[in-house]
Design an enzyme around this catalytic site. Structure first.
Site, PDB file in Angstrom:
ATOM      1  N   ARG A   1     -13.396 -17.770   5.382  1.00 57.00           N
ATOM      2  CA  ARG A   1     -12.402 -18.008   6.420  1.00 57.00           C
ATOM      3  C   ARG A   1     -12.979 -17.991   7.833  1.00 57.00           C
ATOM      4  O   ARG A   1     -12.539 -18.745   8.692  1.00 57.00           O
ATOM      5  CB  ARG A   1     -11.286 -16.963   6.302  1.00 57.00           C
ATOM      6  CG  ARG A   1     -10.381 -17.226   5.136  1.00 57.00           C
ATOM      7  CD  ARG A   1      -9.343 -16.147   4.970  1.00 57.00           C
ATOM      8  NE  ARG A   1      -8.425 -16.491   3.886  1.00 57.00           N
ATOM      9  CZ  ARG A   1      -7.491 -15.683   3.443  1.00 57.00           C
ATOM     10  NH1 ARG A   1      -7.341 -14.481   3.964  1.00 57.00           N
ATOM     11  NH2 ARG A   1      -6.691 -16.049   2.454  1.00 57.00           N
TER      12      ARG A   1
ATOM     13  N   ALA B   1       4.855  -8.736   2.347  1.00 54.94           N
ATOM     14  CA  ALA B   1       5.887  -9.632   1.844  1.00 54.94           C
ATOM     15  C   ALA B   1       5.620 -11.090   2.202  1.00 54.94           C
ATOM     16  O   ALA B   1       6.127 -11.994   1.543  1.00 54.94           O
ATOM     17  CB  ALA B   1       7.254  -9.210   2.379  1.00 54.94           C
TER      18      ALA B   1
ATOM     19  N   LEU C   1      -4.299  -7.536  -1.100  1.00 56.22           N
ATOM     20  CA  LEU C   1      -3.258  -6.984  -1.958  1.00 56.22           C
ATOM     21  C   LEU C   1      -3.884  -6.152  -3.075  1.00 56.22           C
ATOM     22  O   LEU C   1      -3.351  -5.111  -3.460  1.00 56.22           O
ATOM     23  CB  LEU C   1      -2.395  -8.099  -2.553  1.00 56.22           C
ATOM     24  CG  LEU C   1      -1.448  -8.832  -1.590  1.00 56.22           C
ATOM     25  CD1 LEU C   1      -0.730  -9.970  -2.307  1.00 56.22           C
ATOM     26  CD2 LEU C   1      -0.440  -7.881  -0.959  1.00 56.22           C
TER      27      LEU C   1
ATOM     28  N   ALA D   1       0.826  -1.212   0.000  1.00 55.63           N
ATOM     29  CA  ALA D   1       0.000   0.000   0.000  1.00 55.63           C
ATOM     30  C   ALA D   1       0.862   1.264   0.000  1.00 55.63           C
ATOM     31  O   ALA D   1       0.609   2.201  -0.764  1.00 55.63           O
ATOM     32  CB  ALA D   1      -0.939   0.004   1.204  1.00 55.63           C
TER      33      ALA D   1
END
Length: 482
Positions: A276, A44, A375, A16
């Site tokens: 989830r 990452a 992302l 971001a």
């Protein structure tokens, strides 16, 4: 008198922050981060990829519908529609920045499927190393960009408030040296809060520091109670646990109980690929019943080195070979849907202060984030915010009253560990009124000792006030489908 243009200060070097810094050209940008090389962000570590309707049989409307369903329709519908329309363009922009997404032999993007998605629409880079691939490419671009000045090894511990507007930051390095930077605007891109929980898939730096700083400055919060718990982190010793990507279940891996029975059988139409929150609660419940949970991918025809190198390496490092044996898994704090309330352009309620990525809440994720939308959001919203900041004025009034808003000292190691366990037990995948109340009282008593306790207190207050279950916020005393 002509004044030099003040820089835009971006705090954080995940996807971001990097996307924001790049898109702000030609405005000068100071990019600040804790690590000297910009490493250590949750971006990452992301094993999921970018969700985008790229298949001819798919479309952004279907992607939006899945996002709204996963988010329990608590989402900002306009933001969801905008994001899903932007997604194919985000993939193309990332390719132009040097990200090499996985393709088949004919050069077409390989599209995977993850939990909550009704179609295969996840593009990956390097198999389960997508986040690292994005960070590497965008970091190289930022470090080469003439308008970006990179400074690592510093932490932002205060914001300069001048005339009611955020006008700068104060940094602190490892040697205790302070520096002050005036700014045309300050962008918080500091990530989430997973490291405030005893078990998390996040790195240690995802401790809510930017959120705490923004709240101290008076920025309004939004949806702090909504924390997503990934259902399959590797169940090994430690706090920051290796993630076992959802894409493995998309490839056919199955969740099993200690007796080898299918854990999700009959519980949801999507089975192991249910959203989830559903899967995390089921794994949590099984653990509370005294059984360990396993993810079995040993019988699958998988090229582990190409598709899941990160999972393979993490398992082997802990003496587990997923090619031959099932992996022990546990829920872990993974993503914060809440954060500093922002509009579509990343503005907080405090003039001059912006937020983007996981520290921000624009409503796109609702009560539960759909897999691989994070992302996507980081890049799309970072580019949008950067474009807004590129046109900011050059100078603020120097005559208004100024004051520093400090984050304050942090907790010492022992009380911080206790706080993490407290949040895990009281505000984990399943919550209940008395546990939330008691934990809030403990945090209130610790509030003067460290900013982490004050932040935890705010999260617990939000969880107490939302008395009904919604998405990832499960109140077993108010109808949570545990």
């Amino acid at each position: 008198m002509r004044h030099a243009r003040l820089p835009i200060v971006v705090v954080g070097s995940g996807v971001a922050g990097l996307a924001t810094a790049l898109a702000a050209a030609p405005a000068p940008v100071r990019l600040l981060c804790r690590a000297h090389d910009g490493s250590g962000s949750a971006s990452a570590l992301a094993q999921g990829g970018i969700a985008a309707a790229m298949d001819p049989a798919d479309d952004p409307a279907a992607h939006a519908a899945d996002t709204l369903l996963a988010g329990a329709h608590h989402n900002d519908v306009a933001m969801v529609q905008w994001l899903t329309r932007e997604a194919p363009g985000v993939v193309a922009w990332l390719q132009a920045q040097g990200v090499r997404f996985d393709c088949d032999a004919d050069g077409r993007l390989q599209l995977g499927r993850e939990g909550g998605h009704g179609a295969a629409r996840i593009v990956h880079a390097g198999g389960d190393a997508s986040g690292a691939a994005l960070v590497m490419a965008l970091r190289a671009r930022a470090q080469a960009a003439p308008h970006v000045q990179w400074r690592g090894g510093v932490e932002v511990d205060a914001l300069l408030l001048r005339g009611g507007c955020v006008a700068g930051v104060r940094t602190l390095d490892a040697c205790g040296r302070q520096a002050e930077i005036e700014a045309a605007a300050v962008v918080l891109a500091t990530g989430g809060i997973g490291a405030l929980f005893a078990r998390t898939s996040n790195p240690p730096g995802a401790d809510g520091v930017g959120l705490a700083l923004g709240l101290a400055a008076g920025a309004m919060p939004r949806d702090l109670e909504f924390v997503q718990f990934h259902p399959t982190a590797l169940d090994v010793a430690g706090q920051c646990l290796p993630l076992v990507t959802e894409a493995l279940r998309g490839a056919g891996a199955r969740l099993l109980d200690a007796g080898g029975q299918r854990l999700m059988a009959g519980l949801h139409p999507l089975g192991d690929l249910a959203p989830r929150d559903v899967v995390a609660r089921r794994v949590w419940q099984a653990q509370r019943e005294g059984t360990r949970v396993w993810l079995d991918a040993s019988g699958l025809a998988i090229d582990w080195a190409a598709s899941f190198p990160t999972v393979l390496a993490a398992c082997l490092a802990h003496g587990i070979d997923p090619r031959r044996a099932a992996m022990p898994v546990t829920p872990a704090a993974h993503f914060h849907m809440g954060g500093l309330a922002v509009d579509a352009d990343g503005r907080t309620s405090v003039p001059g202060l912006y937020a983007v990525g996981e520290v921000a809440c624009n409503g796109v994720h609702g009560a539960n984030r759909l897999a691989s939308n994070s992302l996507l959001e980081a890049v799309a919203c970072g580019r949008r915010l950067g474009g807004v900041l590129a046109g900011l004025g050059a100078h603020r009034s120097e005559h208004a009253a100024s004051r520093w808003i400090e984050r304050g000292a942090g907790l010492q190691a022992e009380p911080l560990a206790a706080l993490r366990e407290l949040l895990w037990q009281a505000a984990g995948p399943v919550r209940e009124a008395s546990r939330l109340r008691d934990a809030w009282r403990v945090c209130a008593a610790m509030a003067d000792a460290g900013w982490q306790a004050r932040l935890a207190k705010s999260l617990l207050r939000a969880a107490r006030l939302r008395r009904r279950s919604l998405g990832a916020h499960c109140r077993e005393d108010h109808g949570c489908p545990v």
